[in-house]
Motif scaffolding. Structure first.
Motif, mmCIF file in Angstrom:
data_model
loop_
_atom_site.group_PDB
_atom_site.id
_atom_site.type_symbol
_atom_site.label_atom_id
_atom_site.label_comp_id
_atom_site.label_asym_id
_atom_site.label_seq_id
_atom_site.Cartn_x
_atom_site.Cartn_y
_atom_site.Cartn_z
ATOM 1 N N SER A 91 0.807 -1.224 0.000
ATOM 2 C CA SER A 91 0.000 0.000 0.000
ATOM 3 C C SER A 91 0.839 1.273 0.000
ATOM 4 O O SER A 91 0.324 2.358 -0.285
ATOM 5 C CB SER A 91 -0.932 0.019 1.210
ATOM 6 O OG SER A 91 -0.184 -0.057 2.416
ATOM 7 N N ARG A 92 2.116 1.152 0.273
ATOM 8 C CA ARG A 92 2.975 2.324 0.433
ATOM 9 C C ARG A 92 3.018 3.194 -0.824
ATOM 10 O O ARG A 92 2.869 4.416 -0.756
ATOM 11 C CB ARG A 92 4.384 1.872 0.793
ATOM 12 C CG ARG A 92 5.333 2.993 1.185
ATOM 13 C CD ARG A 92 6.724 2.426 1.410
ATOM 14 N NE ARG A 92 6.660 1.272 2.310
ATOM 15 C CZ ARG A 92 7.571 0.292 2.324
ATOM 16 N NH1 ARG A 92 8.581 0.312 1.483
ATOM 17 N NH2 ARG A 92 7.453 -0.699 3.184
ATOM 18 N N ALA A 93 3.198 2.562 -1.963
ATOM 19 C CA ALA A 93 3.371 3.320 -3.209
ATOM 20 C C ALA A 93 2.145 4.169 -3.535
ATOM 21 O O ALA A 93 2.259 5.354 -3.853
ATOM 22 C CB ALA A 93 3.682 2.368 -4.359
ATOM 23 N N VAL A 94 0.940 3.572 -3.436
ATOM 24 C CA VAL A 94 -0.267 4.311 -3.804
ATOM 25 C C VAL A 94 -0.567 5.406 -2.787
ATOM 26 O O VAL A 94 -1.050 6.488 -3.142
ATOM 27 C CB VAL A 94 -1.470 3.351 -3.945
ATOM 28 C CG1 VAL A 94 -1.922 2.807 -2.592
ATOM 29 C CG2 VAL A 94 -2.635 4.064 -4.629
ATOM 30 N N ILE A 95 -0.258 5.185 -1.515
ATOM 31 C CA ILE A 95 -0.479 6.212 -0.494
ATOM 32 C C ILE A 95 0.392 7.432 -0.772
ATOM 33 O O ILE A 95 -0.080 8.572 -0.751
ATOM 34 C CB ILE A 95 -0.192 5.657 0.916
ATOM 35 C CG1 ILE A 95 -1.296 4.667 1.327
ATOM 36 C CG2 ILE A 95 -0.099 6.782 1.940
ATOM 37 C CD1 ILE A 95 -1.030 3.953 2.638
ATOM 38 N N PHE A 96 1.664 7.193 -1.064
ATOM 39 C CA PHE A 96 2.560 8.304 -1.385
ATOM 40 C C PHE A 96 2.142 8.984 -2.682
ATOM 41 O O PHE A 96 2.223 10.224 -2.798
ATOM 42 C CB PHE A 96 4.010 7.818 -1.480
ATOM 43 C CG PHE A 96 4.671 7.628 -0.146
ATOM 44 C CD1 PHE A 96 4.776 8.686 0.748
ATOM 45 C CD2 PHE A 96 5.186 6.400 0.230
ATOM 46 C CE1 PHE A 96 5.389 8.521 1.991
ATOM 47 C CE2 PHE A 96 5.801 6.219 1.461
ATOM 48 C CZ PHE A 96 5.905 7.283 2.353
ATOM 49 N N LYS A 97 1.695 8.205 -3.647
ATOM 50 C CA LYS A 97 1.298 8.777 -4.940
ATOM 51 C C LYS A 97 0.086 9.690 -4.797
ATOM 52 O O LYS A 97 0.104 10.831 -5.284
ATOM 53 C CB LYS A 97 0.991 7.654 -5.935
ATOM 54 C CG LYS A 97 0.568 8.153 -7.314
ATOM 55 C CD LYS A 97 0.311 7.001 -8.271
ATOM 56 C CE LYS A 97 -0.101 7.517 -9.650
ATOM 57 N NZ LYS A 97 -0.328 6.384 -10.607
ATOM 58 N N VAL A 98 -0.967 9.198 -4.141
ATOM 59 C CA VAL A 98 -2.186 9.999 -3.985
ATOM 60 C C VAL A 98 -1.911 11.208 -3.089
ATOM 61 O O VAL A 98 -2.416 12.314 -3.348
ATOM 62 C CB VAL A 98 -3.328 9.137 -3.418
ATOM 63 C CG1 VAL A 98 -4.569 9.996 -3.166
ATOM 64 C CG2 VAL A 98 -3.671 7.999 -4.376
#
Length: 244
Positions: A156-163
């Motif tokens: 989930s880390r990548a999408v959290i940072f992206k959004v």
């Protein structure tokens, strides 16, 4: 003027989020992250700490402005309908939203003068105290929902940072645009500028996690809301330093 400047920012953000949800970011509650800033539980209290309760209305009107997109989005996301509801179903969902009905009722009471009449009879104080008491646990539940699913695990880390980055960049651009427009308007006071700056730097609505339909929705929205709170507190400290 403040309200007029806020409405395009949340409107374009909402339209983009609904489009992105269908193509690149398939999270049910994604639009709620761009349709409203967290003025109620964070923006207004922080502004009151900075400038006192007498100036709280400056953030209040911004909260009212974003209702143009917030209420319909909440109604659509919380409706028990298919992923692609018909325009008729969307309109029905919006018009029957308890939030919209309560707002319309509140405005009717004030505009008609019934609110003042209730105040003279001493009834309004009983109503507001009762609803205030009932509303307190809701704030705690929202904050719990934001933190409960917070996770920076690998999946989930990548999408959290992206959004989070998209949200911050989008509203940072609007912060510059709004402050630039204010420079062209004569007589704008410092309080209005601070209110709009703080508003654009607020985290996304803490309601977003509660509107998710899957564990991925909850985790993404909780992470985004939690991360975006950090730059808000930094901006709050900067405003405090300059405003003092």
């Amino acid at each position: 003027t403040s309200m007029v400047l806020v409405i395009p920012s949340v409107l374009f953000g909402t339209l983009w989020a609904f489009r992105a949800r269908k193509k690149t970011l398939p999270y049910h509650n994604l639009p709620q992250l761009f349709t409203a800033q967290e003025t109620g539980m964070l923006g207004i209290p922080l502004f009151m700490i900075l400038f006192g309760t007498a100036e709280a209305y400056r953030m209040g009107v911004l909260d009212l402005a974003q209702a143009v997109t917030a209420y319909p989005t909440i109604a659509i996301l919380s409706a028990a309908s298919s992923e692609n509801p018909s325009p008729k179903a969307i309109l029905k969902s919006v018009l029957t939203s308890p939030l919209l009905i309560m707002s319309a009722l509140g405005l009717t009471l004030n505009i008609s003068g019934i609110g003042a009449w209730l105040d003279r009879l001493g009834i309004r104080a009983v109503i507001t105290e009762s609803t205030g008491f009932l509303g307190q646990p809701i704030s705690a539940l929202m904050i719990f929902a934001v933190g409960y699913n917070f996770s920076l695990e690998k999946e989930s880390r990548a999408v959290i940072f992206k959004v989070s980055a998209l949200h911050f960049a989008y509203f940072a651009i609007w912060a510059l645009v709004i402050q630039g427009i204010l420079c062209l308007i004569p007589g704008v006071d410092a309080m209005t500028r601070w209110a709009l700056l703080l508003y654009t730097m607020l985290p996304a609505s803490y309601l977003a996690p509660t509107l998710g339909r899957s564990r991925e929705d909850f985790t993404m929205a909780s992470g985004v809301c939690s991360l975006l709170t950090l730059p808000t507190l930094l901006v709050f400290c900067i405003i405090a330093a300059f405003a003092s």
